[in-house]
Scaffold this active site. Sequence first.
Site, PDB file in Angstrom:
ATOM      1  N   HIS A   1       2.356  -8.665  -9.473  1.00 22.58           N
ATOM      2  CA  HIS A   1       2.455  -7.669  -8.395  1.00 22.58           C
ATOM      3  C   HIS A   1       3.138  -6.388  -8.852  1.00 22.58           C
ATOM      4  O   HIS A   1       2.975  -5.345  -8.229  1.00 22.58           O
ATOM      5  CB  HIS A   1       3.226  -8.273  -7.212  1.00 22.58           C
ATOM      6  CG  HIS A   1       2.457  -9.358  -6.505  1.00 22.58           C
ATOM      7  ND1 HIS A   1       1.812  -9.152  -5.311  1.00 22.58           N
ATOM      8  CD2 HIS A   1       2.201 -10.639  -6.848  1.00 22.58           C
ATOM      9  CE1 HIS A   1       1.212 -10.271  -4.935  1.00 22.58           C
ATOM     10  NE2 HIS A   1       1.433 -11.182  -5.853  1.00 22.58           N
TER      11      HIS A   1
ATOM     12  N   ASP B   1       5.823   1.655  -8.951  1.00 23.34           N
ATOM     13  CA  ASP B   1       5.500   0.585  -8.010  1.00 23.34           C
ATOM     14  C   ASP B   1       4.191  -0.054  -8.451  1.00 23.34           C
ATOM     15  O   ASP B   1       3.263   0.667  -8.851  1.00 23.34           O
ATOM     16  CB  ASP B   1       5.337   1.172  -6.595  1.00 23.34           C
ATOM     17  CG  ASP B   1       5.949   0.282  -5.522  1.00 23.34           C
ATOM     18  OD1 ASP B   1       5.874  -0.948  -5.688  1.00 23.34           O
ATOM     19  OD2 ASP B   1       6.473   0.823  -4.545  1.00 23.34           O
TER      20      ASP B   1
HETATM   21  C1  GDG Z   1       5.718  -5.976  -4.373  1.00 20.26           C
HETATM   22  C2  GDG Z   1       5.480  -4.845  -5.378  1.00 20.26           C
HETATM   23  C3  GDG Z   1       3.217  -4.468  -4.407  1.00 20.26           C
HETATM   24  C4  GDG Z   1       9.012  -3.345   4.638  1.00 20.26           C
HETATM   25  N1  GDG Z   1      10.020  -3.194   5.513  1.00 20.26           N
HETATM   26  C5  GDG Z   1       9.793  -4.076   6.491  1.00 20.26           C
HETATM   27  C6  GDG Z   1       8.623  -4.776   6.198  1.00 20.26           C
HETATM   28  N2  GDG Z   1       8.160  -4.309   5.050  1.00 20.26           N
HETATM   29  C7  GDG Z   1       6.900  -4.741   4.440  1.00 20.26           C
HETATM   30  C8  GDG Z   1       5.923  -3.602   4.347  1.00 20.26           C
HETATM   31  C9  GDG Z   1       5.012  -4.078   3.232  1.00 20.26           C
HETATM   32  C10 GDG Z   1       5.961  -4.888   2.370  1.00 20.26           C
HETATM   33  O1  GDG Z   1       7.112  -5.204   3.139  1.00 20.26           O
HETATM   34  C11 GDG Z   1       6.442  -4.118   1.152  1.00 20.26           C
HETATM   35  O2  GDG Z   1       5.423  -4.084   0.241  1.00 20.26           O
HETATM   36  P1  GDG Z   1       5.407  -2.996  -0.925  1.00 20.26           P
HETATM   37  O3  GDG Z   1       4.097  -3.123  -1.597  1.00 20.26           O
HETATM   38  O4  GDG Z   1       5.619  -1.656  -0.364  1.00 20.26           O
HETATM   39  O5  GDG Z   1       6.653  -3.318  -1.886  1.00 20.26           O
HETATM   40  P2  GDG Z   1       7.377  -4.640  -2.535  1.00 20.26           P
HETATM   41  O6  GDG Z   1       8.136  -5.384  -1.529  1.00 20.26           O
HETATM   42  O7  GDG Z   1       8.196  -4.094  -3.658  1.00 20.26           O
HETATM   43  O8  GDG Z   1       6.168  -5.534  -3.082  1.00 20.26           O
HETATM   44  C12 GDG Z   1       4.535  -3.798  -4.818  1.00 20.26           C
HETATM   45  C13 GDG Z   1       3.476  -5.672  -3.527  1.00 20.26           C
HETATM   46  O9  GDG Z   1       4.401  -6.573  -4.124  1.00 20.26           O
HETATM   47  C14 GDG Z   1       2.184  -6.434  -3.242  1.00 20.26           C
HETATM   48  O10 GDG Z   1       1.507  -6.751  -4.425  1.00 20.26           O
HETATM   49  O11 GDG Z   1       2.443  -3.520  -3.699  1.00 20.26           O
HETATM   50  O12 GDG Z   1       4.274  -2.795  -5.787  1.00 20.26           O
HETATM   51  O13 GDG Z   1       6.724  -4.250  -5.774  1.00 20.26           O
HETATM   52  O14 GDG Z   1       4.000  -4.907   3.712  1.00 20.26           O
HETATM   53  O15 GDG Z   1       5.287  -3.414   5.581  1.00 20.26           O
HETATM   54  N3  GDG Z   1       8.106  -5.741   6.971  1.00 20.26           N
HETATM   55  C15 GDG Z   1       8.777  -6.024   8.114  1.00 20.26           C
HETATM   56  N4  GDG Z   1       9.942  -5.388   8.460  1.00 20.26           N
HETATM   57  C16 GDG Z   1      10.472  -4.404   7.686  1.00 20.26           C
HETATM   58  O16 GDG Z   1      11.499  -3.814   8.035  1.00 20.26           O
HETATM   59  N5  GDG Z   1       8.307  -6.980   8.905  1.00 20.26           N
END
Ligand code: GDG
Length: 456
Positions: free
Chosen positions: A156, A364
């Site tokens: 990821h 990211d």
């Molecule tokens: C890893 C990789 C890759 C965030 N705040 C809240 C919340 N979130 C959710 C978002 C989104 C998820 O968490 C975060 O996903 P990201 O992709 O932005 O980042 P990482 O957590 O670092 O994820 C990344 C991912 O894996 C998937 O392969 O894209 O690059 O680092 O869905 O909406 N969800 C809730 N409350 C929050 O306050 N419920």
Amino acid sequence: MPRLVVVSNRVAPITEGEAAAGGLAVGVLDALRRQGGIWFGWSGEIATGESEVQPDQTQGAITRATLSLSRRDYDDFYRGFANGTLWPTLHYQLGLSRYDRAEFAGYRRVNELFATSLAARLAPDDLVWAHDYHLLSLAEALRARGIANRIGLFLHTPFPAPQVLMTIPAHRELVRAMTCYDLLGFQTETDRLAFVDYVLREAGGESIDGHCLSVFGRCLRTEVYPIGVQVEEVRAQAVLPANRRHATRLRANLQDGPLILSVDRLDYSKGLRQRFIAFERFLLDYPSHRGRVTFMQIAPPSRGDIQTYREIRRELEGEAGRINGRFAEVDWMPLRYLNKGFPRDVLMPLYAEAQVGLVTPLRDGMNLVAKEYVAAQDPDDPGVLILSQFAGAARELTAALIVNPYDEPAMAAALDEGLRMSLTERRERHAAMLAVMRANSLDRWRDRFVDDLSRA
Ligand code: GDG
């Protein structure tokens, strides 16, 4: 259809309707429901004694199987090598990375613990799909236990250039372990090519047809699977009246002023400090927005028992206070910094409320917030996505305003441009991004990976 065995550091709840299931968990659960299978990983609990297997939980065709970790395993594997060495290095933050041989041994020990427990459950035809940087050594440990099943890994995070990876003294052992997988999936072609580059130039491997590699006496396939979101579902959640309680209150509170929104786990890779400084630059360089615009940063705490995470939290609290102190008026507060998370169904309407989605990680793997922000918008009057060139998502969402997260004046200019963009241009950019996201949906990501693995 072969049974699917998903392995990840943490395992989501499998009960239908249970809260906190993010898009990824929903996507993986769909496949497990369809094919039947197991989701295996750490329960999130720290055992009082040794790491131990916990009772299985079964719901329909899915079994949730977990282990608790001993304090020592948690410290060496999770806090230590996975999040103190691998995470910063994979995100090019070499100054925040440290290496400790004992922690690397702990990382391998926990991968072996997973393998021992998993090997006892596997039937010969099962497909094993491992996730992320915590499990780079899992296939090697399974092979050592005589497991010949098809085993794939989806990473990821980014995979860095060889010279960056090689700052980890154990880089060769890690890559050798990764080659025990049959299929390695990456978010972008840049990540895939960085891995291939290491194999060809540092490990003496050969490329068979560009995607199949022969190295360390094994053959494996590498492929790109950009992770997506469930586009229609995000928009449906964003507009559902029952979900809009917070969004409605927020809008009333902002009156007609525009909202810039960022949502990130509180992590140094997400570029929050640079973003706060860019917002300050924006208030200085484009004073006509003062008194009206609000920048809201939602940043749920993450990995709070790791020192570097405590430091960034303290630093951001200081910056938020300083910027507000400098610019706020009796009736206007420019920056709202929320150090907490929200349920997903509350978050999607907040995205829909924002005129600008500001997503500027320093690195990211993909960044799903960027995609969710676009999916949540009203297609007739969409907001503008400002996106870091160093997020994997920038490879697909080329119609966003792409910025360098280290270039604060350029980010300030993009904020001004985004807030002034015409409706026609906003619609065009949004439609282009939505088309790419529909083509590369979460379902497609999962189906392509599972299909390729079953043919591996
Ligand atoms: C890893 C990789 C890759 C965030 N705040 C809240 C919340 N979130 C959710 C978002 C989104 C998820 O968490 C975060 O996903 P990201 O992709 O932005 O980042 P990482 O957590 O670092 O994820 C990344 C991912 O894996 C998937 O392969 O894209 O690059 O680092 O869905 O909406 N969800 C809730 N409350 C929050 O306050 N419920």
